[in-house]
Design a protein around this motif. Sequence first.
Motif, PDB file in Angstrom:
ATOM      1  N   TYR A   1       0.855  -1.191   0.000  1.00 57.25           N
ATOM      2  CA  TYR A   1       0.000   0.000   0.000  1.00 57.25           C
ATOM      3  C   TYR A   1       0.885   1.232   0.000  1.00 57.25           C
ATOM      4  N   ALA A   2       0.497   2.226  -0.789  1.00 58.96           N
ATOM      5  CA  ALA A   2       1.312   3.442  -0.882  1.00 58.96           C
ATOM      6  C   ALA A   2       0.432   4.674  -0.888  1.00 58.96           C
ATOM      7  N   VAL A   3       0.901   5.700  -0.167  1.00 57.08           N
ATOM      8  CA  VAL A   3       0.292   7.027  -0.220  1.00 57.08           C
ATOM      9  C   VAL A   3       1.248   7.904  -1.005  1.00 57.08           C
ATOM     10  N   CYS A   4       0.731   8.565  -2.031  1.00 60.62           N
ATOM     11  CA  CYS A   4       1.581   9.317  -2.939  1.00 60.62           C
ATOM     12  C   CYS A   4       1.063  10.740  -3.070  1.00 60.62           C
ATOM     13  N   ALA A   5       1.989  11.693  -3.301  1.00 68.44           N
ATOM     14  CA  ALA A   5       1.611  13.094  -3.472  1.00 68.44           C
ATOM     15  C   ALA A   5       0.817  13.291  -4.761  1.00 68.44           C
ATOM     16  N   GLU A   6       1.142  12.529  -5.785  1.00 59.72           N
ATOM     17  CA  GLU A   6       0.447  12.589  -7.065  1.00 59.72           C
ATOM     18  C   GLU A   6      -0.235  11.250  -7.321  1.00 59.72           C
ATOM     19  N   GLU A   7      -0.948  11.155  -8.453  1.00 64.24           N
ATOM     20  CA  GLU A   7      -1.561   9.883  -8.819  1.00 64.24           C
ATOM     21  C   GLU A   7      -0.489   8.839  -9.045  1.00 64.24           C
ATOM     22  N   LEU A   8      -0.639   7.698  -8.408  1.00 63.59           N
ATOM     23  CA  LEU A   8       0.410   6.683  -8.415  1.00 63.59           C
ATOM     24  C   LEU A   8       0.246   5.725  -9.594  1.00 63.59           C
ATOM     25  N   ASP A   9       1.326   5.534 -10.346  1.00 68.44           N
ATOM     26  CA  ASP A   9       1.356   4.573 -11.440  1.00 68.44           C
ATOM     27  C   ASP A   9       1.768   3.222 -10.856  1.00 68.44           C
ATOM     28  N   LEU A  10       0.777   2.373 -10.589  1.00 64.93           N
ATOM     29  CA  LEU A  10       1.048   1.091  -9.940  1.00 64.93           C
ATOM     30  C   LEU A  10       1.922   0.196 -10.806  1.00 64.93           C
ATOM     31  N   SER A  11       1.737   0.256 -12.123  1.00 68.96           N
ATOM     32  CA  SER A  11       2.544  -0.558 -13.019  1.00 68.96           C
ATOM     33  C   SER A  11       4.009  -0.152 -12.949  1.00 68.96           C
ATOM     34  N   ALA A  12       4.269   1.155 -12.910  1.00 62.34           N
ATOM     35  CA  ALA A  12       5.649   1.639 -12.814  1.00 62.34           C
ATOM     36  C   ALA A  12       6.260   1.274 -11.465  1.00 62.34           C
ATOM     37  N   LEU A  13       5.450   1.337 -10.407  1.00 53.42           N
ATOM     38  CA  LEU A  13       5.936   0.946  -9.086  1.00 53.42           C
ATOM     39  C   LEU A  13       6.283  -0.526  -9.066  1.00 53.42           C
ATOM     40  N   GLN A  14       5.430  -1.355  -9.674  1.00 52.83           N
ATOM     41  CA  GLN A  14       5.709  -2.782  -9.716  1.00 52.83           C
ATOM     42  C   GLN A  14       7.017  -3.067 -10.452  1.00 52.83           C
ATOM     43  N   THR A  15       7.210  -2.398 -11.584  1.00 56.03           N
ATOM     44  CA  THR A  15       8.449  -2.579 -12.359  1.00 56.03           C
ATOM     45  C   THR A  15       9.661  -2.185 -11.536  1.00 56.03           C
ATOM     46  N   TYR A  16       9.544  -1.074 -10.805  1.00 57.40           N
ATOM     47  CA  TYR A  16      10.645  -0.617  -9.959  1.00 57.40           C
ATOM     48  C   TYR A  16      10.973  -1.643  -8.877  1.00 57.40           C
ATOM     49  N   LEU A  17       9.950  -2.203  -8.254  1.00 52.73           N
ATOM     50  CA  LEU A  17      10.170  -3.190  -7.199  1.00 52.73           C
ATOM     51  C   LEU A  17      10.799  -4.460  -7.760  1.00 52.73           C
ATOM     52  N   GLN A  18      10.381  -4.856  -8.966  1.00 44.68           N
ATOM     53  CA  GLN A  18      10.968  -6.033  -9.600  1.00 44.68           C
ATOM     54  C   GLN A  18      12.455  -5.833  -9.879  1.00 44.68           C
ATOM     55  N   GLN A  19      12.834  -4.603 -10.171  1.00 46.25           N
ATOM     56  CA  GLN A  19      14.234  -4.299 -10.460  1.00 46.25           C
ATOM     57  C   GLN A  19      15.062  -4.129  -9.182  1.00 46.25           C
ATOM     58  N   SER A  20      14.393  -3.875  -8.064  1.00 50.40           N
ATOM     59  CA  SER A  20      15.100  -3.525  -6.829  1.00 50.40           C
ATOM     60  C   SER A  20      15.095  -4.617  -5.773  1.00 50.40           C
ATOM     61  N   LEU A  21      14.231  -5.618  -5.922  1.00 47.25           N
ATOM     62  CA  LEU A  21      14.069  -6.639  -4.886  1.00 47.25           C
ATOM     63  C   LEU A  21      14.145  -8.032  -5.485  1.00 47.25           C
ATOM     64  N   PRO A  22      14.526  -9.027  -4.682  1.00 48.48           N
ATOM     65  CA  PRO A  22      14.392 -10.416  -5.134  1.00 48.48           C
ATOM     66  C   PRO A  22      12.930 -10.707  -5.450  1.00 48.48           C
ATOM     67  N   SER A  23      12.681 -11.608  -6.360  1.00 45.63           N
ATOM     68  CA  SER A  23      11.319 -11.856  -6.823  1.00 45.63           C
ATOM     69  C   SER A  23      10.364 -12.241  -5.692  1.00 45.63           C
ATOM     70  N   HIS A  24      10.869 -12.984  -4.684  1.00 45.52           N
ATOM     71  CA  HIS A  24       9.976 -13.421  -3.611  1.00 45.52           C
ATOM     72  C   HIS A  24       9.574 -12.290  -2.671  1.00 45.52           C
ATOM     73  N   MET A  25      10.228 -11.109  -2.801  1.00 53.08           N
ATOM     74  CA  MET A  25       9.904  -9.969  -1.947  1.00 53.08           C
ATOM     75  C   MET A  25       9.033  -8.935  -2.652  1.00 53.08           C
ATOM     76  N   VAL A  26       8.719  -9.155  -3.915  1.00 50.44           N
ATOM     77  CA  VAL A  26       7.886  -8.207  -4.662  1.00 50.44           C
ATOM     78  C   VAL A  26       6.414  -8.468  -4.333  1.00 50.44           C
ATOM     79  N   PRO A  27       5.687  -7.466  -3.814  1.00 48.53           N
ATOM     80  CA  PRO A  27       4.264  -7.678  -3.508  1.00 48.53           C
ATOM     81  C   PRO A  27       3.485  -8.132  -4.734  1.00 48.53           C
ATOM     82  N   SER A  28       2.602  -9.101  -4.537  1.00 51.00           N
ATOM     83  CA  SER A  28       1.775  -9.594  -5.630  1.00 51.00           C
ATOM     84  C   SER A  28       0.664  -8.617  -5.977  1.00 51.00           C
ATOM     85  N   ARG A  29       0.222  -7.862  -4.991  1.00 49.54           N
ATOM     86  CA  ARG A  29      -0.845  -6.889  -5.231  1.00 49.54           C
ATOM     87  C   ARG A  29      -0.436  -5.541  -4.648  1.00 49.54           C
ATOM     88  N   LEU A  30      -0.764  -4.500  -5.370  1.00 49.29           N
ATOM     89  CA  LEU A  30      -0.429  -3.140  -4.962  1.00 49.29           C
ATOM     90  C   LEU A  30      -1.692  -2.294  -4.942  1.00 49.29           C
TER      91      LEU A  30
END
Length: 333
Positions: A225-254
């Motif tokens: 769950y995220a609170v953002c100052a602007e409208e949050l692009d969930l797809s972009a956030l997911q991509t960022y997490l996939q690039q920054s975390l091991p796959s088992h640590m990436v949330p399945s739902r955002l």
Amino acid sequence: TRLYGWLHDYQITVFESTPALIVPFMDHIESQGLDISSLRLLITSSDSCSVRDYRRLQERFGSQVRIINAYGVTEAAIDSSFYDEPLAKLPAVGSVPIGKAWLNARFYIVDAHLNPVPVGVAGELCIGGPGVARGYLNRQELTSEKFVVNPYIAGERLYRTGDLARWMADGNVDFIGRIDHQVKIRGYRIELGEIETVMLRFADVKQAVVIDLADEQGNKYLAGYAVCAEELDLSALQTYLQQSLPSHMVPSRLMALATMPLTPNGKLNRKALPVPEESVFAGADYVAPRTTVEQTLAIIWQAVLGVRSVGIWDNFFELGGDSIKALQVSSRL
């Protein structure tokens, strides 16, 4: 307005509360140009304070008021440590450190056997010193569990906080989260606080929380769950997490939230977080199955993974799949 009225009328000099109360209150002070000349010390405490919010407080009010971050528990006389460092030493992202033990407290960060852990390694934060309580009234079993003999100082007790922390190189303590916020999913033990720290590095995310939930089949998955100052692009956030975390640590739902739910005393209420809807399921853009084979596969995936729809570009593991579920898919095929 009433809170400011009390602060002004009684010329309050020290104000301590949760970041969830202090941050919007100080926003109100600034937007209305209100007088806080009586205030000498502002303390954020009782919950994690994001670096973003703390930095804003320091930059806007630090020249007028001394601002520090505190940590403590009732079982050790409330405030046990303070973080009071120059703004330049503040971490770039995440939560503000809880600082160094203060006066009648001593900090120990230990493993499950009360052995000290090295700098940078996560362990349970224990508190010693004369400020530690005697125990819980009429609750001997809980007292024995949480108040233990200090193996380092004879005749002293340690209070096991149940909080996960680590020593920083400069002697300050970095608070990670509750030990009971460690979860085990698909055989991996995961620190939810570490995922939250990475989420806070993304764009304008102001607050981030990760919890574990169970689907209709009882299978655990991570929800972010995220609170953002602007409208949050969930797809972009997911991509960022996939690039920054091991796959088992990436949330399945955002899920994007306007605000985080709070308890009556201003702390984050994890139990009140909504279950993310299918529409915000982390995954590729939906493309419906086209052939009979694709439709059959999609139906089997939906049944095994507990999701309402599966597109041809969806990733089995991003949807919550693992090796055991892969065997279930294989057997149904």
